[in-house]
Design a protein around this motif. Structure first.
Motif, PDB file in Angstrom:
ATOM      1  N   GLN A   1       7.301  -5.645 -10.842  1.00 17.27           N
ATOM      2  CA  GLN A   1       5.839  -5.682 -10.693  1.00 17.27           C
ATOM      3  C   GLN A   1       5.497  -5.605  -9.216  1.00 17.27           C
ATOM      4  N   THR A   2       4.775  -4.567  -8.813  1.00 19.66           N
ATOM      5  CA  THR A   2       4.466  -4.434  -7.388  1.00 19.66           C
ATOM      6  C   THR A   2       2.997  -4.731  -7.084  1.00 19.66           C
ATOM      7  N   THR A   3       2.233  -5.049  -8.127  1.00 19.16           N
ATOM      8  CA  THR A   3       0.840  -5.468  -7.874  1.00 19.16           C
ATOM      9  C   THR A   3       0.600  -6.800  -8.567  1.00 19.16           C
ATOM     10  N   PRO A   4       0.067  -7.805  -7.920  1.00 18.78           N
ATOM     11  CA  PRO A   4      -0.253  -7.813  -6.494  1.00 18.78           C
ATOM     12  C   PRO A   4       1.005  -7.962  -5.643  1.00 18.78           C
ATOM     13  N   TRP A   5       0.881  -7.670  -4.374  1.00 19.51           N
ATOM     14  CA  TRP A   5       2.003  -7.784  -3.454  1.00 19.51           C
ATOM     15  C   TRP A   5       1.518  -8.428  -2.163  1.00 19.51           C
ATOM     16  N   THR A   6       2.335  -9.280  -1.588  1.00 15.99           N
ATOM     17  CA  THR A   6       1.987  -9.853  -0.294  1.00 15.99           C
ATOM     18  C   THR A   6       3.175  -9.730   0.642  1.00 15.99           C
ATOM     19  N   LEU A   7       2.917  -9.170   1.800  1.00 18.97           N
ATOM     20  CA  LEU A   7       3.946  -9.096   2.836  1.00 18.97           C
ATOM     21  C   LEU A   7       3.541 -10.047   3.951  1.00 18.97           C
ATOM     22  N   GLN A   8       4.388 -11.043   4.186  1.00 19.78           N
ATOM     23  CA  GLN A   8       4.066 -12.016   5.223  1.00 19.78           C
ATOM     24  C   GLN A   8       4.856 -11.756   6.486  1.00 19.78           C
ATOM     25  N   VAL A   9       4.176 -11.812   7.599  1.00 20.25           N
ATOM     26  CA  VAL A   9       4.824 -11.672   8.895  1.00 20.25           C
ATOM     27  C   VAL A   9       4.593 -12.982   9.641  1.00 20.25           C
ATOM     28  N   GLY A  10       5.701 -13.665   9.967  1.00 23.70           N
ATOM     29  CA  GLY A  10       5.526 -14.986  10.582  1.00 23.70           C
ATOM     30  C   GLY A  10       6.670 -15.322  11.508  1.00 23.70           C
ATOM     31  N   GLY A  11       6.876 -16.604  11.691  1.00 22.31           N
ATOM     32  CA  GLY A  11       7.905 -17.056  12.621  1.00 22.31           C
ATOM     33  C   GLY A  11       7.349 -17.091  14.028  1.00 22.31           C
TER      34      GLY A  11
END
Lengths: 198, 321
Positions: free
Chosen positions: B105-115
């Motif tokens: 399942q690709t919806t919904p999708w969240t890409l987090q950029v952190g650190g």
């Protein structure tokens, strides 16, 4: 009127056809171009797995005969072994011509430096005398006792073949483990007999 | 005369019926055994169902960038790129991944950029597909010894990182794939731990050739190729190009990576394509280009030496493999 279990002509035809079927399907799929994106890899893997399959079938004959009284299987054992040899030979040729592109120098380097190739080659080498002595005439010439002793090499071939398979996979050992399990059971059965006798 | 030997006794099957029954029994054994053999053959060769059903992605032309479009290379067929995949969450059989990955399942999708960043990001699928996309035609070399040429669509990772602004302490970038055992039941047999982890040095991550791919052949990525967004590092072995990314973390140390953790002797952190450093079990000097019969010599840094060799000056590439 013989029973079905005594109809050795039927057994022979059954094994002949089913044994040729994977090869026929490979040729058919090759002809219609549906061997997948990497045909060499697929043919190598399939012929190798089928060779192991027939090896284990040949080794299963004695236990099945003794446990279930399927004596009729014995007559078909050499055919099963020959099929194992046939697919191992196809496996080897696919590697030489397909994977290595016939470059003998890289093959020599592989044998020397890659333990799984070394093991595969050794296992195949052990199959050659077995295939050469598979005729009725050779059984007579060697004498049944010596012939049986020689053909115990089949266990060595199977052990080598299964380890060879396990060594090439990257992380998923499911199939090699299944083969290893069956082989352990077959080998265990025979070893237990040897101990009980001796 | 009345007895069991009486041929007229009703208990005795007439010869005709007996032969008839024998015939059907044999026919049944024939059918059953050949079907079983053919079926066994098929399990090793699952039919890949590959059609390019993705949505169109518009791309913009970019200023000339050496290496962006592989010169003199013809891209592989879509059905090979999307039908021959390593995606161990779904299967270790490369031709079985395409059909199994349909459960992703690709919806919904969240890409987090952190650190270690000034501005942590949380991007939706719309945000990801909203980045200005470019086309890149890269060689792709798998550590197993095969290669392809793939027309990717995506945006440079540097662009994404410039929005997050790495802090001065940041030296490396860690990546994490999506993992859900419900959607990936066969992952139990893969023999490696999930979620899949990868990592780059910050300068590698900021290299203009390092791509976040959202599509191929002009359309959104098929699941089996790492939908909806994946990393592509063309000068490294394919397993570094982590698929279906959900997390990007800037760190001050070399992050843990899946294959290195699974077998450090065989898979190094760098894993740059290098024909002179063999895999312990096979040679890396040659490769089989999918669709070709002859082997090709493998190129240093997969043919991107002019663009990336400077990242590794003074490093012993045999030790840092």
């Amino acid at each position: 009127m013989n029973t079905l279990s005594a109809d050795s002509q039927f057994h022979r035809q059954l094994i002949l056809v089913n044994g040729l079927l994977p090869a026929a399907l490979l040729v058919f799929d090759g002809w219609r171009g549906s061997l997948g994106a990497n045909p060499v890899e697929f043919v190598t893997r399939t012929t190798g797995v089928v060779a192991l399959f027939f090896l284990l079938l040949a080794l299963a004959v004695t236990p099945l005969r003794q446990l279930y009284g399927w004596t009729w299987l014995l007559k078909q054992r050499r055919l099963l072994g020959l099929y194992a040899f046939f697919y191992a030979l196809a496996h080897l040729w696919t590697y030489i011509l397909g994977d290595r592109g016939g470059q003998l120098s890289t093959i020599a380097a592989d044998i020397a430096r890659r333990p799984f190739i070394t093991l595969g080659m050794l296992s195949f080498a052990c199959m050659v005398p077995l295939a050469l002595t598979s005729s009725q005439a050779m059984i007579k010439q060697l004498g049944p006792k010596r012939w049986r002793q020689l053909h115990r090499l089949t266990y060595v071939v199977a052990i080598g073949g299964v380890i060879h398979y396990a060594m090439i996979v990257k992380s998923d050992l499911t199939y090699p483990a299944l083969f290893a399990m069956v082989l352990t059971l077959l080998l265990g059965y025979r070893l237990r007999q040897v101990w009980q006798r001796g | 005369m009345d007895g069991p030997s009486d041929p007229l006794s009703p208990e005795i099957t007439p010869e005709e019926t007996f032969l008839n029954r024998r015939f059907f029994l044999k026919a049944g054994i024939w059918a059953g055994s050949t079907l079983a053999t053919a079926g066994l053959y098929q399990t090793f060769k699952p039919a890949p169902a590959v059609k390019n059903t993705g949505r169109e992605i518009g791309t913009v032309a970019e200023p000339p960038l050496p290496g962006a479009i592989a010169v003199g290379e013809t891209p592989n067929r879509f059905e090979d790129i999307a039908g021959y995949n390593n995606f161990y969450e779904f299967s270790t059989n490369k031709s079985a991944v395409a059909s199994r990955a349909q459960s992703l399942q690709t919806t919904p999708w969240t890409l987090q950029v952190g650190g270690l960043v000034e501005h942590p990001l949380s991007l939706s699928l719309e945000d990801i597909l909203g980045f200005e996309a470019v086309q890149r035609i890269y060689r792709f070399r798998c550590v197993e010894g095969w290669s392809m040429v793939i027309p990717w669509v995506g945006f440079p990772l540097a662009k994404l990182l410039s929005l997050a602004v790495p802090t001065d302490q940041a030296t490396h970038v860690a990546f994490e794939s999506y993992y859900d055992r419900q959607q990936m039941p066969h992952s139990l047999f893969a023999g490696i731990a999930f979620p899949y982890l990868e990592g780059l040095r910050l300068d590698e991550a900021l290299h203009p050739l390092t791509l976040m791919a959202t599509g191929l052949y002009g359309k959104t990525l098929p699941n089996q190729n790492g939908a909806p967004v994946r990393l592509v590092v063309p000068w490294k072995y394919g397993f570094k190009s982590i698929k279906s990314v959900v997390k990007i973390t800037l760190t001050d140390h070399q992050p843990t990576t899946t294959w290195n953790r699974a077998n450090a002797r065989e898979y190094g952190f760098y894993s740059n394509v290098n024909p002179t450093v063999n895999h312990p079990r096979w040679s890396q000097a040659y490769e089989r280009r999918i669709g070709e019969t002859d082997l090709r010599p493998t190129l240093m840094f997969n043919g991107y030496a002019d663009q990336v060799a400077h990242l590794y000056t003074g490093m012993n590439l045999r030790q840092n493999f």
